[in-house]
Motif scaffolding. Structure first.
Motif, mmCIF file in Angstrom:
data_model
loop_
_atom_site.group_PDB
_atom_site.id
_atom_site.type_symbol
_atom_site.label_atom_id
_atom_site.label_comp_id
_atom_site.label_asym_id
_atom_site.label_seq_id
_atom_site.Cartn_x
_atom_site.Cartn_y
_atom_site.Cartn_z
ATOM 1 N N ALA A 122 0.809 -1.228 0.000
ATOM 2 C CA ALA A 122 0.000 0.000 0.000
ATOM 3 C C ALA A 122 0.838 1.272 0.000
ATOM 4 N N VAL A 123 2.097 1.202 0.433
ATOM 5 C CA VAL A 123 2.940 2.405 0.455
ATOM 6 C C VAL A 123 3.877 2.498 -0.746
ATOM 7 N N MET A 124 3.990 1.397 -1.487
ATOM 8 C CA MET A 124 4.956 1.354 -2.592
ATOM 9 C C MET A 124 4.420 2.058 -3.833
ATOM 10 N N GLY A 125 5.302 2.817 -4.479
ATOM 11 C CA GLY A 125 4.974 3.403 -5.763
ATOM 12 C C GLY A 125 5.173 2.372 -6.859
ATOM 13 N N PRO A 126 4.552 2.587 -8.022
ATOM 14 C CA PRO A 126 4.698 1.636 -9.137
ATOM 15 C C PRO A 126 6.165 1.446 -9.517
ATOM 16 N N GLY A 127 6.566 0.189 -9.622
ATOM 17 C CA GLY A 127 7.937 -0.121 -10.005
ATOM 18 C C GLY A 127 8.942 -0.027 -8.881
ATOM 19 N N GLY A 128 8.477 0.317 -7.673
ATOM 20 C CA GLY A 128 9.390 0.415 -6.540
ATOM 21 C C GLY A 128 10.021 -0.925 -6.211
ATOM 22 N N ILE A 129 11.185 -0.879 -5.592
ATOM 23 C CA ILE A 129 11.953 -2.079 -5.259
ATOM 24 C C ILE A 129 11.954 -2.275 -3.744
ATOM 25 N N ILE A 130 11.789 -3.538 -3.341
ATOM 26 C CA ILE A 130 11.855 -3.903 -1.931
ATOM 27 C C ILE A 130 13.009 -4.886 -1.763
ATOM 28 N N VAL A 131 13.871 -4.573 -0.824
ATOM 29 C CA VAL A 131 14.988 -5.437 -0.450
ATOM 30 C C VAL A 131 14.607 -6.010 0.916
ATOM 31 N N SER A 132 14.613 -7.337 1.038
ATOM 32 C CA SER A 132 14.066 -7.938 2.248
ATOM 33 C C SER A 132 14.900 -9.112 2.745
ATOM 34 N N GLY A 133 14.994 -9.203 4.046
ATOM 35 C CA GLY A 133 15.636 -10.350 4.666
ATOM 36 C C GLY A 133 14.680 -11.514 4.846
ATOM 37 N N GLN A 134 13.383 -11.281 4.630
ATOM 38 C CA GLN A 134 12.361 -12.311 4.783
ATOM 39 C C GLN A 134 11.525 -12.387 3.505
ATOM 40 N N PRO A 135 10.929 -13.529 3.209
ATOM 41 C CA PRO A 135 10.071 -13.627 2.028
ATOM 42 C C PRO A 135 8.796 -12.803 2.205
ATOM 43 N N LEU A 136 8.454 -12.040 1.175
ATOM 44 C CA LEU A 136 7.222 -11.260 1.133
ATOM 45 C C LEU A 136 6.284 -11.899 0.117
ATOM 46 N N VAL A 137 5.013 -11.554 0.175
ATOM 47 C CA VAL A 137 4.045 -12.117 -0.765
ATOM 48 C C VAL A 137 3.342 -10.992 -1.517
ATOM 49 N N GLY A 138 2.962 -11.307 -2.774
ATOM 50 C CA GLY A 138 2.201 -10.359 -3.569
ATOM 51 C C GLY A 138 3.036 -9.426 -4.408
ATOM 52 N N PHE A 139 4.320 -9.662 -4.488
ATOM 53 C CA PHE A 139 5.219 -8.830 -5.280
ATOM 54 C C PHE A 139 5.897 -9.677 -6.346
ATOM 55 N N GLU A 140 6.399 -9.018 -7.380
ATOM 56 C CA GLU A 140 7.191 -9.699 -8.398
ATOM 57 C C GLU A 140 8.585 -9.950 -7.825
ATOM 58 N N GLU A 141 8.980 -11.208 -7.747
ATOM 59 C CA GLU A 141 10.312 -11.519 -7.220
ATOM 60 C C GLU A 141 11.352 -11.267 -8.305
ATOM 61 N N LEU A 142 12.447 -10.642 -7.922
ATOM 62 C CA LEU A 142 13.538 -10.306 -8.838
ATOM 63 C C LEU A 142 14.781 -11.107 -8.479
#
Length: 159
Positions: A122-142
């Protein structure tokens, strides 16, 4: 592998991943979000790497190194979900987020990351990137940058 070697590999992957993500969002407009301030190392790196971006921080408590205390307006203190909901109401898109919350219990950490994924989206802008130490759901994995072993750090693009 010793715990020290493992920590060094994790921190190197984190730094390299954040640098890669910063380059990926260079042409996007928006803020940076560090979810989990801890002692402030990542926040310090983000503000140095992206000096022209506002770097917001979410954490339960402020207990970082004194040189890494964010400005009061950029520190959202409290549980992650309500802080993410508050941030979403501001309509200030996040183009780079770093997710580093955890209890230190893998199953609990994975469950929390999955539960918080919609609030992060809900806070991410279109095309924004998330770097995570844990698996997230609902995003395109890169794939992320070369040289980081699969699963060491995770990279996602927001829709």
């Amino acid at each position: 592998m010793s715990r020290l070697d493992s920590m060094l590999r994790r921190l190197t992957a984190q730094r390299d991943g954040l640098n890669w993500a910063a380059a990926q969002v260079a042409d996007l407009k928006g803020d940076v979000l560090d979810i989990g301030l801890g002692n402030g190392r990542t926040y310090d790196h983000l503000r140095e790497t992206l000096p022209d971006r506002r770097v917001r921080v979410i954490d339960r408590v402020l207990q970082c190194h004194p040189s890494c205390v964010p400005p009061e307006a950029d520190f959202l203190q409290g549980e992650a979900r309500p802080m993410l909901e508050q941030l979403a109401q501001e309509n200030a898109p996040v183009v780079l987020a770093h997710y580093d919350l955890g209890f230190g219990v893998k199953e609990k950490d994975v469950a929390e990351a999955a539960a918080l994924s919609p609030a992060i989206a809900a806070v991410m802008g279109p095309g924004g990137i998330i770097v995570s130490g844990q698996p997230l759901v609902g995003f395109e994995e890169l794939s992320g940058p070369e040289g980081i072993p699969p699963g060491r750090y995770l990279f996602y693009r927001a829709g």
